[in-house]
Design an enzyme around this catalytic site. Structure first.
Site, PDB file in Angstrom:
ATOM      1  CG  ASP A 300      -8.883   7.200 -16.479  1.00 40.53           C
ATOM      2  OD1 ASP A 300      -7.699   6.815 -16.551  1.00 40.53           O
ATOM      3  OD2 ASP A 300      -9.559   7.081 -15.443  1.00 40.53           O
TER       4      ASP A 300
HETATM    5  C1  BGC Z   1      -7.045   5.555 -13.643  1.00 42.46           C
HETATM    6  C2  BGC Z   1      -6.541   6.969 -13.504  1.00 42.46           C
HETATM    7  C3  BGC Z   1      -5.059   7.013 -13.697  1.00 42.46           C
HETATM    8  C4  BGC Z   1      -4.724   6.406 -15.052  1.00 42.46           C
HETATM    9  C5  BGC Z   1      -3.240   6.432 -15.367  1.00 42.46           C
HETATM   10  C6  BGC Z   1      -6.526   4.868 -14.878  1.00 42.46           C
HETATM   11  O1  BGC Z   1      -6.825   3.524 -14.871  1.00 42.46           O
HETATM   12  O2  BGC Z   1      -8.448   5.568 -13.636  1.00 42.46           O
HETATM   13  O3  BGC Z   1      -6.904   7.485 -12.250  1.00 42.46           O
HETATM   14  O4  BGC Z   1      -4.598   8.315 -13.593  1.00 42.46           O
HETATM   15  O5  BGC Z   1      -5.149   5.069 -15.056  1.00 42.46           O
HETATM   16  O6  BGC Z   1      -2.536   5.557 -14.595  1.00 42.46           O
END
Ligand code: BGC
Length: 795
Positions: A300
């Site tokens: 993530d």
């Molecule tokens: C979130 C994810 C997301 C990623 C990319 C993160 O902050 O937890 O769910 O896919 O950002 O945007």
């Protein structure tokens, strides 16, 4: 007619005896299943041929991902991406949207880099891409996997048109605590429903064929157990037993992997003290060895660098731990790109570890056909066409849950609205608000396409519709909440600013209601800044002056219909005892107004059921129906029976009932359904037969009849309880469901298969097993189902 309830297709594995599994036959255990799309010899030969030509730096280039558009997390990098891409140092990018923008970088990577390896572009396509559908929690409320498949299909088609072959969806985290804002992105509290939805999302995006030009690879997130955050606070630690992890939280991820998920996203949270993005137990032992996952894992946003905050080492150490544990790609961490090479050269990371991560990423790029078709043909500008709108409306129609519809004296049931309601007052901050009903993950959706409730009701009622905003979503004292919850801490320009004079606007709304025969209140949350990521709340009531507004309108004596537009279960206790009709409409997306009007006017009979328990008070959270038993059960735990107030020394609250205000699986209709006594084809089965295969060993049957005067769809649900196991089992667990549509007076027979897959549990040796026992079985229209039968499993 006969309907057989939903059951996933299972591969039947040969009977193998593993010594470590003692007396439990291997058939009962999880076997790694290769993903045919990523496991073919030809594909792997192409991958290895390319890998053999790559330098260490080029390999590491494949392991990094940068956000070059808008930021969806803190500390976005700001690098010279053109130069990096030309060097083969950018394996992936996120938040770059559109044919033109993606082609720009792709041309550089493919034409200027030495080995011409295409970039894989990823994006949060969560509930549609350009066409915004209802949020995933709402989609789960349809209990219709086909609805999830539809949303995913539109998402994939529109994403591909924008140069995105990889979506950061579905989120399959079990969410049992609505304080956690990301419950909106989940399928709610239950692993069985969550697994059914997970499979459908994967199917919709990937179509079982990644090479199709309109398929998108999924990234199942957030591995693992991100939804178990302590106290519902986003990014918080997760601490749970391995049995709960496996039996509840991991189930939907496993279902998604079995459905062919090409990638997974590792989570921010720690799991029992080990961060999810450096966790060899979940990322390698379970994911690779037990499940046989062949795709790649992306971290993530910044999760690799954040491992330093988890106090497990400095930058080089955490990068080594993450890669070693099985995180193949570093999203916006800038760590893999800066520290891995020197560690390989210093002999601290074996190069084959890097090679394996590169192989996994290249496999997905090949499978998607990116080497053969790296560019996106620019198409016409997006338009919310009637066909797209119709699809969004149809899905939304299925997601609404009629929580309550009690007759009002002298009027009868308020819903569906009839011609008797000559004048209708529409009141509330979400009644004519495009932005706040769109949904939390609509970064590429455009509020201008949203049809509000006011617009839709005006189409039907003309000047018989009266309108008053009533209040804002926030009042003065909530203003700093707004500041805190906004993305990156900034106050969005278009966020609602506090209304200084609630008393005045409420008084206007009361006057409006007085002129009408019925008042519809549209209250809830802002999907723009109150729900989703980084939006945990300690209170679950209506914000601002909304509750006051509701109470003031109810006090007029006019019949009130409450439409709740929110991305999480809210506390609706006052409303539940004072408002005759309540419709939960979640965050419905572009067709919000039309879809809500369809149900209010009875063109569509509501059929949604809650995927998440609604609490009486926030202090009950985490509240879910599949509780483990206690030695001191209080009366009424499962139902709405009054608890005995004199009952002391029982597992109960002093000041509130244990039960949900509206339980899991709950949802009314404009018709009524009756259930026959369930039957069971075999009430007793030998244990060895259950353990021998994944085939059903018995069938539970029930006749469901529409006893009302309009057609309707009922979600028939099967729950069971294992009454004697070596490890205590939940008081009820969902193990089957079927959507059944019935004309007035019509009856259908529904059958639910039961076998190892439904009956097993994890014992203390972490083996999936079944033991001699009796299962109580209930079939009905919610988790309160009372029509009962049983099954004995005997030695
Ligand atoms: C979130 C994810 C997301 C990623 C990319 C993160 O902050 O937890 O769910 O896919 O950002 O945007």
């Amino acid at each position: 007619m006969k309907t057989t309830a939903h059951r996933p297709l299972r591969l039947l594995f040969p009977l193998l005896l593993l010594t470590s599994l003692a007396a439990i036959p291997a058939i009962a255990q999880t076997r790694p299943v290769p993903n045919p799309q990523l496991a073919s010899r030809e594909l792997n030969e192409r991958v290895n041929a390319l890998l053999s030509k790559m330098t260490l730096d080029e390999k590491i280039g494949q392991l990094v991902q940068y956000s070059a558009g808008y930021a969806t997390g803190p500390g976005a990098s700001n690098l010279r991406y053109d130069e990096l891409a030309a060097k083969g140092a950018v394996g992936s990018m996120l938040n770059v949207v559109g044919a033109e923008a993606t082609n720009h970088y792709q041309h550089i990577a493919v034409e200027k880099s030495r080995l011409h390896i295409p970039i894989i572009f990823g994006l949060d396509v969560i509930h549609g891409h350009r066409t915004t559908f209802p949020v995933p929690l709402a989609v789960a409320a349809s209990w219709d996997p086909a609805a999830a498949e539809t949303v995913a299909r539109y998402g994939a088609v529109e994403a591909r048109a924008d140069g995105i072959p990889w979506v950061f969806s579905p989120m399959v985290d079990i969410a049992r605590d609505p304080r956690w804002g990301r419950i909106i992105e989940s399928s709610g509290e239950d692993p069985y429903l969550g697994s059914a939805m997970a499979r459908a999302w994967v199917k919709g995006y990937q179509q079982d064929d990644l090479s199709k030009p309109d398929s998108a690879a999924v990234s199942v997130k957030h591995f693992a157990a991100y939804g178990g955050a302590i106290a519902g606070r986003d990014y918080n630690a997760v601490d749970m037993s391995e049995i709960s992890l496996r039996q509840v939280y991991l189930k939907p991820y496993h279902a998604a992997v079995e459905a062919g998920a090409a990638t997974l996203m590792s989570s921010f949270n720690s799991i029992n003290g080990v961060p999810g993005s450096a966790n060899p137990f979940t990322l390698t032992q379970i994911l690779r060895h037990e499940w046989g996952f062949d795709g790649f894992v992306v971290s993530d946003w910044g999760a690799v660098a954040e491992l330093m905050n988890h106090s497990i080492g400095d930058g080089p150490t955490v990068a080594r731990k993450a890669l070693g544990a099985g995180v193949d790609m570093d999203m916006e961490g800038n760590l893999y790109g800066t520290v891995i090479a020197s560690q390989v050269r210093a002999g601290k990371i074996p190069e084959p570890v890097v090679d394996e991560a590169v192989r996994r990423i290249l496999r997905v790029k090949f499978a998607l056909g990116l080497f053969d078709h790296p560019y996106t043909q620019p198409g016409p500008a997006y338009d919310a066409t009637p066909e797209r709108r119709a699809a969004a409306r149809k899905v939304a129609d299925e997601t609404f849950v009629l929580l309550k519809n009690e007759p009002v004296e002298g009027v009868g049931a308020l819903l569906p609205l009839t011609a008797k309601a000559r004048k209708v007052a529409l009141i509330g901050p979400l009644a004519d608000n495009q932005r706040d009903v769109l949904g939390a993950w609509a970064v590429t959706g455009d509020p201008k396409y949203v049809v509000t409730l006011r617009t839709a009701l005006t189409e039907r009622l003309g000047d018989r519709l009266l309108y008053a905003e009533g209040c804002d979503l926030l009042s003065g004292e909530d203003a700093n909440v707004l500041k805190r919850v906004n993305f990156n801490g900034a106050v969005a320009e278009d966020a609602h600013l506090p209304v200084p004079d609630d008393a005045k606007t409420i008084a206007e709304a009361v006057e409006t209601a007085k002129q009408a025969d019925v008042a519809i209140l549209a209250l809830g949350e802002s999907t723009n800044w109150m729900e989703g990521e980084a939006s945990s709340r300690t209170k679950l009531g209506f914000t601002g002056a909304q509750e006051q507004l509701l109470e003031a309108v109810v006090a007029t004596g006019k019949p009130v219909i409450l439409v709740v537009l929110a991305g999480r279960p809210l506390e609706l206790k006052w409303a539940a005892s004072h408002v005759p009709a309540i419709l939960e409409a979640w965050s419905p997306g572009v067709e919000a107004g039309h879809a809500v009007a369809d149900v209010l006017f009875g063109d569509v009979n509501p059929s949604g059921k809650l995927p998440s328990s609604f609490p009486r008070a926030v202090g009950q959270e985490p509240l879910y129906y599949a509780q483990l038993p206690t030695g001191r059960p209080a009366h009424g735990d499962l139902g709405h029976l009054p608890q005995n107030p004199d009952e002391k020394f029982m597992s109960r609250y002093m000041d509130e009932e244990n039960s949900a205000l509206f339980p899991f699986g709950w949802g009314l209709s404009y018709t009524r359904f009756s259930y026959s006594q369930p039957t069971i084809s075999r009430a007793e089965v030998p244990l060895r037969e259950v353990l021998a295969s994944h085939k059903p060993v018995t069938m539970v049957g029930v006749d469901v009849k529409n006893t009302g005067s309009v057609a309707g769809t009922e979600v028939v649900q099967l729950y069971l309880r294992n009454t004697a196991a070596s490890v205590e089992q939940p008081v009820r667990e969902l193990k089957g469901f079927a959507r059944v549509t019935l004309a007035p007076g019509e009856q259908k027979h529904v059958e639910f298969p039961l076998g190892f897959d439904e009956l097993n549990f994890y014992n203390v040796q972490m083996q999936r097993t079944v033991e001699p026992t009796t299962y109580k079985i209930w079939v009905g229209g919610s988790s309160l189902a009372s029509a009962e039968t049983s099954l004995r499993v005997v030695e």
